[in-house]
Design a protein around this motif. Structure first.
Motif, PDB file in Angstrom:
ATOM      1  N   CYS A   4       0.919  -1.223   0.008  1.00 47.69           N
ATOM      2  CA  CYS A   4       0.019  -0.054  -0.089  1.00 47.69           C
ATOM      3  C   CYS A   4       0.912   1.143   0.018  1.00 47.69           C
ATOM      4  O   CYS A   4       1.956   1.369   0.792  1.00 47.69           O
ATOM      5  N   PRO A   5       0.733   2.089  -0.917  1.00 46.29           N
ATOM      6  CA  PRO A   5       1.781   3.336  -0.818  1.00 46.29           C
ATOM      7  C   PRO A   5       1.558   4.413  -0.015  1.00 46.29           C
ATOM      8  O   PRO A   5       2.352   5.233   0.312  1.00 46.29           O
ATOM      9  N   VAL A   6       0.242   4.189   0.829  1.00 51.99           N
ATOM     10  CA  VAL A   6       0.017   4.988   1.921  1.00 51.99           C
ATOM     11  C   VAL A   6       0.485   4.778   3.074  1.00 51.99           C
ATOM     12  O   VAL A   6       1.349   5.442   3.998  1.00 51.99           O
ATOM     13  N   CYS A   7       0.583   3.418   3.649  1.00 52.36           N
ATOM     14  CA  CYS A   7       1.110   2.867   4.865  1.00 52.36           C
ATOM     15  C   CYS A   7       2.356   1.779   4.542  1.00 52.36           C
ATOM     16  O   CYS A   7       3.157   1.888   5.720  1.00 52.36           O
ATOM     17  N   GLY A   8       2.535   1.314   3.551  1.00 53.00           N
ATOM     18  CA  GLY A   8       3.535   0.515   3.240  1.00 53.00           C
ATOM     19  C   GLY A   8       3.261  -0.921   3.563  1.00 53.00           C
ATOM     20  O   GLY A   8       4.029  -1.971   3.707  1.00 53.00           O
ATOM     21  N   MET A   9       2.181  -1.392   4.210  1.00 54.70           N
ATOM     22  CA  MET A   9       1.733  -2.506   4.401  1.00 54.70           C
ATOM     23  C   MET A   9       1.372  -3.494   3.144  1.00 54.70           C
ATOM     24  O   MET A   9       1.057  -2.999   2.191  1.00 54.70           O
ATOM     25  N   ALA A  10       1.864  -4.733   3.249  1.00 51.72           N
ATOM     26  CA  ALA A  10       1.640  -5.758   2.164  1.00 51.72           C
ATOM     27  C   ALA A  10       0.351  -6.194   1.982  1.00 51.72           C
ATOM     28  O   ALA A  10      -0.392  -5.903   2.725  1.00 51.72           O
ATOM     29  N   TYR A  33      -2.806   5.088 -11.740  1.00 52.41           N
ATOM     30  CA  TYR A  33      -2.360   6.673 -11.723  1.00 52.41           C
ATOM     31  C   TYR A  33      -1.297   6.559 -12.514  1.00 52.41           C
ATOM     32  O   TYR A  33      -0.283   5.776 -12.254  1.00 52.41           O
ATOM     33  N   GLU A  34      -1.375   7.400 -13.725  1.00 51.57           N
ATOM     34  CA  GLU A  34      -0.225   7.694 -14.520  1.00 51.57           C
ATOM     35  C   GLU A  34       0.521   6.354 -15.184  1.00 51.57           C
ATOM     36  O   GLU A  34       1.751   5.974 -15.355  1.00 51.57           O
ATOM     37  N   ARG A  50      -6.058   9.185  -3.448  1.00 49.81           N
ATOM     38  CA  ARG A  50      -6.741   9.802  -4.629  1.00 49.81           C
ATOM     39  C   ARG A  50      -6.467  11.566  -4.333  1.00 49.81           C
ATOM     40  O   ARG A  50      -6.753  12.335  -5.317  1.00 49.81           O
ATOM     41  N   ASN A  51      -6.687  11.687  -3.061  1.00 50.55           N
ATOM     42  CA  ASN A  51      -6.810  13.028  -2.484  1.00 50.55           C
ATOM     43  C   ASN A  51      -5.496  13.905  -2.856  1.00 50.55           C
ATOM     44  O   ASN A  51      -5.094  15.207  -2.892  1.00 50.55           O
ATOM     45  N   GLY A  52      -4.219  13.256  -2.963  1.00 51.48           N
ATOM     46  CA  GLY A  52      -2.952  13.809  -3.113  1.00 51.48           C
ATOM     47  C   GLY A  52      -2.146  12.731  -3.372  1.00 51.48           C
ATOM     48  O   GLY A  52      -0.983  12.589  -2.759  1.00 51.48           O
ATOM     49  N   PRO A  53      -2.094  12.007  -4.842  1.00 56.66           N
ATOM     50  CA  PRO A  53      -1.394  11.057  -5.233  1.00 56.66           C
ATOM     51  C   PRO A  53       0.319  11.262  -5.299  1.00 56.66           C
ATOM     52  O   PRO A  53       1.206  10.499  -5.069  1.00 56.66           O
ATOM     53  N   GLU A  54       0.795  12.655  -5.760  1.00 53.23           N
ATOM     54  CA  GLU A  54       1.841  13.018  -5.956  1.00 53.23           C
ATOM     55  C   GLU A  54       2.788  13.126  -4.395  1.00 53.23           C
ATOM     56  O   GLU A  54       3.867  12.807  -4.397  1.00 53.23           O
ATOM     57  N   GLU A  55       2.085  12.754  -3.287  1.00 53.85           N
ATOM     58  CA  GLU A  55       2.585  12.843  -2.142  1.00 53.85           C
ATOM     59  C   GLU A  55       3.102  11.222  -1.662  1.00 53.85           C
ATOM     60  O   GLU A  55       4.216  10.943  -0.999  1.00 53.85           O
ATOM     61  N   TYR A  56       2.562  10.349  -2.581  1.00 50.68           N
ATOM     62  CA  TYR A  56       3.013   8.972  -2.336  1.00 50.68           C
ATOM     63  C   TYR A  56       3.732   8.316  -3.477  1.00 50.68           C
ATOM     64  O   TYR A  56       4.098   7.376  -3.078  1.00 50.68           O
ATOM     65  N   VAL A  57       3.879   9.063  -4.536  1.00 51.06           N
ATOM     66  CA  VAL A  57       4.289   8.487  -5.877  1.00 51.06           C
ATOM     67  C   VAL A  57       5.884   8.820  -5.858  1.00 51.06           C
ATOM     68  O   VAL A  57       6.005  10.067  -5.507  1.00 51.06           O
ATOM     69  N   GLU A  58       6.965   8.065  -5.936  1.00 52.91           N
ATOM     70  CA  GLU A  58       8.181   8.572  -5.664  1.00 52.91           C
ATOM     71  C   GLU A  58       8.696   9.017  -7.162  1.00 52.91           C
ATOM     72  O   GLU A  58       8.078   8.808  -8.025  1.00 52.91           O
TER      73      GLU A  58
END
Length: 58
Positions: A4-10, A33-34, A50-58
């Motif tokens: 999960c890109p938000v919390c890092g959980m498998a 996304y992209e 969804r509210n801020g994907p750029e915060e989670y995408v490397e």
């Protein structure tokens, strides 16, 4: 296995009952996304992404 890109959980795409959340049963959420598919441990984290994907995408 994706995380999960938000919390890092498998996130187990094939058997949600075997994810790191042992006390919950659900189908993980997904989102494109992209040109890439992201997998989430919960619908709440999908919405957060969804509210801020750029915060989670490397």
């Amino acid at each position: 296995m994706p995380t999960c890109p938000v919390c890092g959980m498998a996130v187990d795409r094939t058997n949600p009952a075997e994810t790191d959340y042992q006390d919950e049963e659900y189908a993980p959420a997904t989102m494109e996304y992209e040109g890439e598919t992201y997998y989430f441990c919960s619908t709440e984290h999908e919405q957060e992404f969804r509210n801020g994907p750029e915060e989670y995408v490397e």
